[in-house]
Each structure stands twice: as C-alpha cells, then as structure tokens.
Design an enzyme around this catalytic site. Sequence first.
Site, PDB file in Angstrom:
ATOM      1  N   GLY A 230       0.836  -1.191   0.000  1.00 47.40           N
ATOM      2  CA  GLY A 230       0.000   0.000   0.000  1.00 47.40           C
ATOM      3  C   GLY A 230       0.871   1.240   0.000  1.00 47.40           C
ATOM      4  N   GLY A 231       0.256   2.359  -0.256  1.00 44.18           N
ATOM      5  CA  GLY A 231       0.959   3.633  -0.240  1.00 44.18           C
ATOM      6  C   GLY A 231       1.106   4.155   1.179  1.00 44.18           C
ATOM      7  N   ALA A 232       1.712   5.329   1.300  1.00 48.95           N
ATOM      8  CA  ALA A 232       1.892   5.969   2.601  1.00 48.95           C
ATOM      9  C   ALA A 232       0.529   6.250   3.229  1.00 48.95           C
ATOM     10  CB  ALA A 232       2.676   7.261   2.440  1.00 48.95           C
ATOM     11  N   ARG A 233       0.404   5.921   4.510  1.00 48.47           N
ATOM     12  CA  ARG A 233      -0.801   6.176   5.289  1.00 48.47           C
ATOM     13  C   ARG A 233      -2.047   5.511   4.703  1.00 48.47           C
ATOM     14  NH1 ARG A 233       0.753   7.546  10.003  1.00 48.47           N
ATOM     15  NH2 ARG A 233      -1.080   8.772  10.410  1.00 48.47           N
ATOM     16  N   SER A 234      -1.853   4.382   4.032  1.00 47.49           N
ATOM     17  CA  SER A 234      -2.966   3.676   3.386  1.00 47.49           C
ATOM     18  C   SER A 234      -3.734   2.771   4.335  1.00 47.49           C
ATOM     19  CB  SER A 234      -2.441   2.835   2.226  1.00 47.49           C
ATOM     20  OG  SER A 234      -1.569   1.821   2.711  1.00 47.49           O
ATOM     21  N   GLY A 235      -3.130   2.427   5.485  1.00 41.83           N
ATOM     22  CA  GLY A 235      -3.738   1.473   6.405  1.00 41.83           C
ATOM     23  C   GLY A 235      -3.125   0.088   6.295  1.00 41.83           C
ATOM     24  N   LYS A 236      -2.010  -0.020   5.569  1.00 45.89           N
ATOM     25  CA  LYS A 236      -1.395  -1.342   5.344  1.00 45.89           C
ATOM     26  C   LYS A 236      -0.890  -1.972   6.642  1.00 45.89           C
ATOM     27  CE  LYS A 236       2.888   0.776   3.692  1.00 45.89           C
ATOM     28  NZ  LYS A 236       2.428   2.157   3.865  1.00 45.89           N
ATOM     29  N   SER A 237      -0.286  -1.185   7.527  1.00 46.83           N
ATOM     30  CA  SER A 237       0.207  -1.755   8.790  1.00 46.83           C
ATOM     31  C   SER A 237      -0.946  -2.228   9.663  1.00 46.83           C
ATOM     32  CB  SER A 237       1.061  -0.739   9.541  1.00 46.83           C
ATOM     33  OG  SER A 237       2.274  -0.510   8.856  1.00 46.83           O
TER      34      SER A 237
ATOM     35  N   HIS B 265       3.458   4.049  16.660  1.00 46.25           N
ATOM     36  CA  HIS B 265       3.329   2.796  15.917  1.00 46.25           C
ATOM     37  C   HIS B 265       3.662   1.614  16.826  1.00 46.25           C
ATOM     38  CE1 HIS B 265       2.518   1.387  11.912  1.00 46.25           C
ATOM     39  NE2 HIS B 265       3.678   0.788  11.770  1.00 46.25           N
TER      40      HIS B 265
END
Length: 179
Positions: free
Chosen positions: A12-19, A54
Amino acid sequence: MTAPGRRVLVLGGARSGKSAHAESLLALEESVDYVDTVHRNPEDAEWAERIARHRESRPEHWNVAGDADVAAVLGGGSGAVLLDSVTGWLGTMLDTVGLWSDAPDAEDRIAGEVDRFVGAWAATERLVVAVSDEVGSGLAPAAGERRLFRDALGLLNQRLAASADEVWLVTAGIAQRLR
C-alpha cells in the site's frame, strides 16, 4: 520450492492502512516477533513520535525484535512474524552497503542481501506478514537515487509476491486480496 510456512505480503501507499491490516491478520496469534526496520533519525522529532505511536499500538505480548537480521528471524524461532517494513529494510540495506556513496562493490552486496532475504522468505516455516510500500503507481522520480530506490523496491516486491501465499493491496484503509 517453498517451505510449508505461510507468507503474506501487504502492499500500500503511505498512510494507506497497510500496517493496521497486517496487524489484524495476526490478531489471534499468541506469539509474534515484530521486526521493526524503520530507519531512525535522532534529529527528526516528528518521525520519532510516529515510530513511538506505531510501536505502542502493538499488543504487549508481541516480541519487538528491533531491526534484527530479517533472514535470521525468518529462518529460526517459532510463532508468527510481522515485518514492518520491507521498504525500511531496503533503505537500511542500501545505506549499509554504501550504494549512495558509490562503494565499489555496493551493487553486488545489495543483490546478495536481497537474494538472502528472498531466499529466507521462500524457505520460512513460520507465518510471516510483511508490509511494503507500493511506490510504482505515481510519477517517475526526477532524481536518480529516488528512481533507483523505487525500481529496487518494485523488483523486491515482485520477488516476494512470487512466493507469497497471499498478497493484499490496501488503499484508503480498504484491503483487497490480490492472491
């Protein structure tokens, strides 16, 4: 040939919610080694705060492995692994081998490190969820170093996806399974 472990790649991109999505995939696991590969800059207070938030979001029973040798973590131990992130790992490796400073053997060394990581990923017997940035969807960076990084990460993501059991793409907090 791949090992009987389970490999999940979350892109995913930056700040996409992937983590957050990656963490949700491990919510029921009793034992998780969290491998944090984020490069720290002691002069960037805002970045340090982001990293702290995080880390604090992780369940207390997760073992924080720091920026450990990823191939060694994948090759040993038991329980699940959260690798957050492949992007950070690659950036650190490019620094370590001296690619930015034109070290004479840097390209061979980074190729060796990438091969070692991909080999450990394919051979692991653990459940591993790896988070990586999808950086190839925008404009081509103007600076040569940025293009080199984008290309290297894109190729690494392809290699990891090739032996992944699941691949997810997260956009605007919505996860879509690609495989």
